[in-house]
Design a protein around this motif. Sequence first.
Motif, PDB file in Angstrom:
ATOM      1  N   HIS A 248       0.843  -1.200   0.000  1.00 41.75           N
ATOM      2  CA  HIS A 248       0.000   0.000   0.000  1.00 41.75           C
ATOM      3  C   HIS A 248       0.881   1.254   0.000  1.00 41.75           C
ATOM      4  CE1 HIS A 248       0.825  -0.865   4.220  1.00 41.75           C
ATOM      5  NE2 HIS A 248       0.639   0.413   4.462  1.00 41.75           N
ATOM      6  N   GLU A 249       0.282   2.311  -0.519  1.00 41.81           N
ATOM      7  CA  GLU A 249       1.055   3.550  -0.679  1.00 41.81           C
ATOM      8  C   GLU A 249       0.153   4.703  -0.223  1.00 41.81           C
ATOM      9  OE1 GLU A 249       2.579   6.276  -4.423  1.00 41.81           O
ATOM     10  OE2 GLU A 249       1.536   4.382  -4.774  1.00 41.81           O
ATOM     11  N   ARG A 250       0.710   5.523   0.671  1.00 50.08           N
ATOM     12  CA  ARG A 250      -0.115   6.628   1.192  1.00 50.08           C
ATOM     13  C   ARG A 250      -0.127   7.775   0.174  1.00 50.08           C
ATOM     14  NH1 ARG A 250       1.893   6.392   7.461  1.00 50.08           N
ATOM     15  NH2 ARG A 250       0.456   4.710   8.069  1.00 50.08           N
ATOM     16  N   LEU A 251      -1.332   8.211  -0.214  1.00 50.96           N
ATOM     17  CA  LEU A 251      -1.440   9.275  -1.225  1.00 50.96           C
ATOM     18  C   LEU A 251      -1.652  10.643  -0.585  1.00 50.96           C
ATOM     19  CD1 LEU A 251      -3.845   7.477  -3.714  1.00 50.96           C
ATOM     20  CD2 LEU A 251      -1.361   7.614  -3.825  1.00 50.96           C
ATOM     21  N   ARG A 252      -2.433  10.653   0.462  1.00 51.65           N
ATOM     22  CA  ARG A 252      -2.728  11.932   1.112  1.00 51.65           C
ATOM     23  C   ARG A 252      -2.956  11.683   2.593  1.00 51.65           C
ATOM     24  NH1 ARG A 252      -7.710  14.777  -1.351  1.00 51.65           N
ATOM     25  NH2 ARG A 252      -6.558  14.477  -3.277  1.00 51.65           N
ATOM     26  N   ARG A 253      -2.495  12.625   3.400  1.00 49.05           N
ATOM     27  CA  ARG A 253      -2.617  12.446   4.839  1.00 49.05           C
ATOM     28  C   ARG A 253      -3.665  13.413   5.367  1.00 49.05           C
ATOM     29  NH1 ARG A 253      -0.818  15.258   9.060  1.00 49.05           N
ATOM     30  NH2 ARG A 253      -0.227  14.134  10.950  1.00 49.05           N
ATOM     31  N   TYR A 259      -5.592   8.480   6.346  1.00 51.07           N
ATOM     32  CA  TYR A 259      -4.887   8.672   5.073  1.00 51.07           C
ATOM     33  C   TYR A 259      -5.771   8.275   3.904  1.00 51.07           C
ATOM     34  CZ  TYR A 259      -0.544   8.981   7.740  1.00 51.07           C
ATOM     35  OH  TYR A 259       0.434   9.374   8.591  1.00 51.07           O
ATOM     36  N   LEU A 260      -5.394   8.816   2.720  1.00 52.49           N
ATOM     37  CA  LEU A 260      -5.954   8.273   1.488  1.00 52.49           C
ATOM     38  C   LEU A 260      -4.859   7.348   0.961  1.00 52.49           C
ATOM     39  CD1 LEU A 260      -8.245   8.380  -0.640  1.00 52.49           C
ATOM     40  CD2 LEU A 260      -6.871  10.058  -1.849  1.00 52.49           C
ATOM     41  N   PRO A 266      -6.885  -7.769  -2.110  1.00 60.03           N
ATOM     42  CA  PRO A 266      -7.209  -9.047  -2.745  1.00 60.03           C
ATOM     43  C   PRO A 266      -8.105  -8.875  -3.971  1.00 60.03           C
ATOM     44  CG  PRO A 266      -8.052  -8.925  -0.474  1.00 60.03           C
ATOM     45  CD  PRO A 266      -7.378  -7.642  -0.745  1.00 60.03           C
ATOM     46  N   ASP A 267      -8.847  -7.717  -4.043  1.00 53.71           N
ATOM     47  CA  ASP A 267      -9.727  -7.496  -5.197  1.00 53.71           C
ATOM     48  C   ASP A 267      -9.052  -6.618  -6.242  1.00 53.71           C
ATOM     49  OD1 ASP A 267     -11.518  -8.695  -3.384  1.00 53.71           O
ATOM     50  OD2 ASP A 267     -12.021  -6.703  -2.567  1.00 53.71           O
ATOM     51  N   GLY A 268      -7.747  -6.511  -6.152  1.00 58.09           N
ATOM     52  CA  GLY A 268      -7.031  -5.672  -7.114  1.00 58.09           C
ATOM     53  C   GLY A 268      -6.753  -4.303  -6.530  1.00 58.09           C
ATOM     54  N   PRO A 269      -5.975  -3.483  -7.229  1.00 57.94           N
ATOM     55  CA  PRO A 269      -5.592  -2.185  -6.661  1.00 57.94           C
ATOM     56  C   PRO A 269      -6.798  -1.246  -6.584  1.00 57.94           C
ATOM     57  CG  PRO A 269      -4.768  -2.417  -8.904  1.00 57.94           C
ATOM     58  CD  PRO A 269      -5.406  -3.720  -8.558  1.00 57.94           C
ATOM     59  N   ALA A 270      -6.868  -0.500  -5.491  1.00 61.96           N
ATOM     60  CA  ALA A 270      -7.956   0.461  -5.319  1.00 61.96           C
ATOM     61  C   ALA A 270      -7.544   1.507  -4.298  1.00 61.96           C
ATOM     62  CB  ALA A 270      -9.205  -0.263  -4.850  1.00 61.96           C
ATOM     63  N   GLN A 271      -8.260   2.626  -4.318  1.00 66.61           N
ATOM     64  CA  GLN A 271      -7.979   3.677  -3.333  1.00 66.61           C
ATOM     65  C   GLN A 271      -8.938   3.527  -2.162  1.00 66.61           C
ATOM     66  OE1 GLN A 271      -7.919   7.671  -4.745  1.00 66.61           O
ATOM     67  NE2 GLN A 271      -6.283   7.283  -6.218  1.00 66.61           N
ATOM     68  N   TYR A 272      -8.396   3.774  -0.976  1.00 64.61           N
ATOM     69  CA  TYR A 272      -9.213   3.675   0.235  1.00 64.61           C
ATOM     70  C   TYR A 272      -8.928   4.843   1.150  1.00 64.61           C
ATOM     71  CZ  TYR A 272     -10.082  -1.262  -0.846  1.00 64.61           C
ATOM     72  OH  TYR A 272     -10.464  -2.428  -1.438  1.00 64.61           O
ATOM     73  N   LEU A 286      -6.839  -1.192  15.290  1.00 62.87           N
ATOM     74  CA  LEU A 286      -8.052  -1.474  14.529  1.00 62.87           C
ATOM     75  C   LEU A 286      -8.023  -0.572  13.285  1.00 62.87           C
ATOM     76  CD1 LEU A 286     -10.808  -2.894  14.476  1.00 62.87           C
ATOM     77  CD2 LEU A 286     -11.697  -1.051  15.884  1.00 62.87           C
ATOM     78  N   HIS A 287      -8.309  -1.160  12.105  1.00 62.15           N
ATOM     79  CA  HIS A 287      -8.276  -0.378  10.856  1.00 62.15           C
ATOM     80  C   HIS A 287      -9.632  -0.425  10.181  1.00 62.15           C
ATOM     81  CE1 HIS A 287      -3.834  -0.609  10.969  1.00 62.15           C
ATOM     82  NE2 HIS A 287      -4.044  -1.833  11.431  1.00 62.15           N
ATOM     83  N   LEU A 288      -9.996   0.719   9.587  1.00 67.98           N
ATOM     84  CA  LEU A 288     -11.215   0.743   8.782  1.00 67.98           C
ATOM     85  C   LEU A 288     -10.837   1.274   7.404  1.00 67.98           C
ATOM     86  CD1 LEU A 288     -14.724   1.805   9.780  1.00 67.98           C
ATOM     87  CD2 LEU A 288     -13.760   2.788   7.731  1.00 67.98           C
ATOM     88  N   LEU A 289     -11.150   0.502   6.363  1.00 68.53           N
ATOM     89  CA  LEU A 289     -10.826   0.905   4.996  1.00 68.53           C
ATOM     90  C   LEU A 289     -12.139   1.153   4.248  1.00 68.53           C
ATOM     91  CD1 LEU A 289      -8.242  -0.627   5.976  1.00 68.53           C
ATOM     92  CD2 LEU A 289      -7.858  -1.188   3.584  1.00 68.53           C
ATOM     93  N   ARG A 290     -12.249   2.351   3.674  1.00 70.34           N
ATOM     94  CA  ARG A 290     -13.518   2.691   2.995  1.00 70.34           C
ATOM     95  C   ARG A 290     -13.202   3.238   1.611  1.00 70.34           C
ATOM     96  NH1 ARG A 290     -17.775   6.235   6.215  1.00 70.34           N
ATOM     97  NH2 ARG A 290     -18.105   4.186   7.124  1.00 70.34           N
ATOM     98  N   ARG A 291     -13.964   2.776   0.628  1.00 71.52           N
ATOM     99  CA  ARG A 291     -13.767   3.300  -0.731  1.00 71.52           C
ATOM    100  C   ARG A 291     -14.262   4.743  -0.751  1.00 71.52           C
ATOM    101  NH1 ARG A 291     -12.951  -0.964  -4.395  1.00 71.52           N
ATOM    102  NH2 ARG A 291     -12.653   0.657  -5.940  1.00 71.52           N
ATOM    103  N   PRO A 292     -13.434   5.691  -1.172  1.00 71.17           N
ATOM    104  CA  PRO A 292     -13.896   7.096  -1.158  1.00 71.17           C
ATOM    105  C   PRO A 292     -14.997   7.276  -2.185  1.00 71.17           C
ATOM    106  CG  PRO A 292     -11.755   6.916  -2.226  1.00 71.17           C
ATOM    107  CD  PRO A 292     -12.108   5.538  -1.755  1.00 71.17           C
TER     108      PRO A 292
END
Length: 586
Positions: A248-253, A259-260, A266-272, A286-292
């Motif tokens: 994973h790569e942090r795009l925006r903090r 972070y973005l 597992p479902d391929g590359p995506a932004q979260y 604890l982590h929460l990942l949400r599709r923007p």
Amino acid sequence: MPPIYRSLRLMFYVLLIVAGTVLVTAAAMHHAERQTLADDAQRANQQLALYATSLHTLIERYRALPAVLALDPELRSALTGPVSPQQQDALNQKLEKINGAAQSSTLELLDRNGLAIAASNWRLPSSYVGHNYGFRPYFSQTRSQGTGRFYAVGVTSGIPGYFLSSAVLGDNNEFLGAMVVKLEFPELEREWRQGTDTLLVSDARGIVFIANQPGWRYRLLEALSPTDLAELKATRQYDKQTLVPLPHERLRRFDDNSYLVRVEGPDGPAQYLWESLPLSTEGWTLHLLRRPQVAFEDLRNAALAAAGVWLTLVFVLLFLSQRWRIAKLRQRSREELERLVEERTRELRTAQDGLVQSAKLAALGQMSAALAHEINQPLTAQRMQLATLRLLLDHGRVDDAYKALRPLDDMLTRMAALTGHLKTFARKSPSGLREPLDLAAVVDQAMHLLEVRLRDEQIHCTVDLVRPARVRGDAIRLEQVLINLLRNALDAMRDKPLKRLHIRLEADQQLWRLSVTDSGGGIDEQDLPNVFDPFFTTKPVGDGLGLGLAVSFAIIHELGGRLTAENHGDGARFTVTLPVDLEAQI
Ligand code: ADP
């Protein structure tokens, strides 16, 4: 400015406006996107806190269970000596019963070496009984610190779970063994699976061990050091599970835990939007990942609004600057016009003065000729008269001599009047002179000056004058006008058999109307509009300058009156109108 520069400048402005619109829209869209993401991150963060609470509550519920069981005398005594099969059976059943009541996953009792002497799952093939768990960190923690906790994949069952343990102590506080409760989180994972968000729990090494979506468990958020690998091997924490990195790569903090991120999930590359919350008691995160979800409509609305505001601003500015320029141009052209009018007026005045003067000089020339003619005749007559007088005196006829003197006297008086008038005629009178006058007297004077010619050319004169006709003006100039009109009339009638001249002066409301009508054949219709133009003449060269009427027109105009020409009967009629001098009238 040359047209090429003007169109270049126009192009530059258009480009500027277009570029401005693009910039403003892009900035507005960027800002709207940022804002939506930040809002979303904030919401996700709040939700994450709720998830953390539910996990915490679940664990807390079981934390006291092993400590309470460790006080049970039956369990304690079982650890002090060898356990008979009956005793073990009773222990197994007891633990099974308590486990059912407490709704925990498994309960087990380990002796001082870590060997499981009883377990609630004794009936199952994956029973813990008889296995040694001395290598597990929770066991060594319990032995040294009194309590232990450890998340691990069960080496016997293969089912992951959270082990909470408490030391079982003898009467002298010596370590007898450990009471262990294992918690599994299938329900929690099932509950977390409801939403669309991805929820992960990672341990202190960054290994994800709880995930609500398939494919995310046993992923590495950070690379493992050789020590970590050695420890993992020793404790068999994740046992046979392979640990795969999660790139994973942090795009925006947004902040330290927000972070973005671009994730090769597992479902391929995506932004979260990636929110993290450290759970201090457990040492987990604890982590929460949400599709923007930035709605296209929101961005479009922001862009439209920004473009609208920008263009309104631009057009208001353009409108104002245009108005300002027009006002400036108007001001400048008004000043220019005023200046031109002043200049022309000055030029015209000078030209008119010059014309008046030269016309007077021309008239003077003509008049000199007339004068020579006029004076020659009386002089001859006088010489003869004097000879007669001498003869009469020689004969002593004094009475007759006296009688003969009277015509001489008359002639001299007339000659004096003539020269006197000529003297004043040639002077340049100040323009705008307004003295009270009798217009009828001016007519008399003009007739007087032309008397000889009128008589010689046998003109039938009719004169209707109202007197006094009070006007304000310059006698000499008015006389000049009249002489000019009369002379033109005489010129026109020169070859005509019938020579009728009609001079009329009458009142017309607030005006005096003076007309000179002749029988000289009139003016050609096509020449009528031009007769007042300077240098317009139909007379042979040397006879006319074409200035008389132009100057007359100017003089009458200057006195506030009008001079008009028309054809009437078998000749022309020139009419002068002048305002009545009201002051003199009172
Ligand atoms: P000028 O007498 O030197 O020609 P004026 O300005 O006095 O200059 O007259 C301009 C012209 O107007 C004359 O040449 C003549 O053609 C015409 N005109 C003026 N008065 C009369 C008149 N009473 N009858 C016919 N033509 C006239």
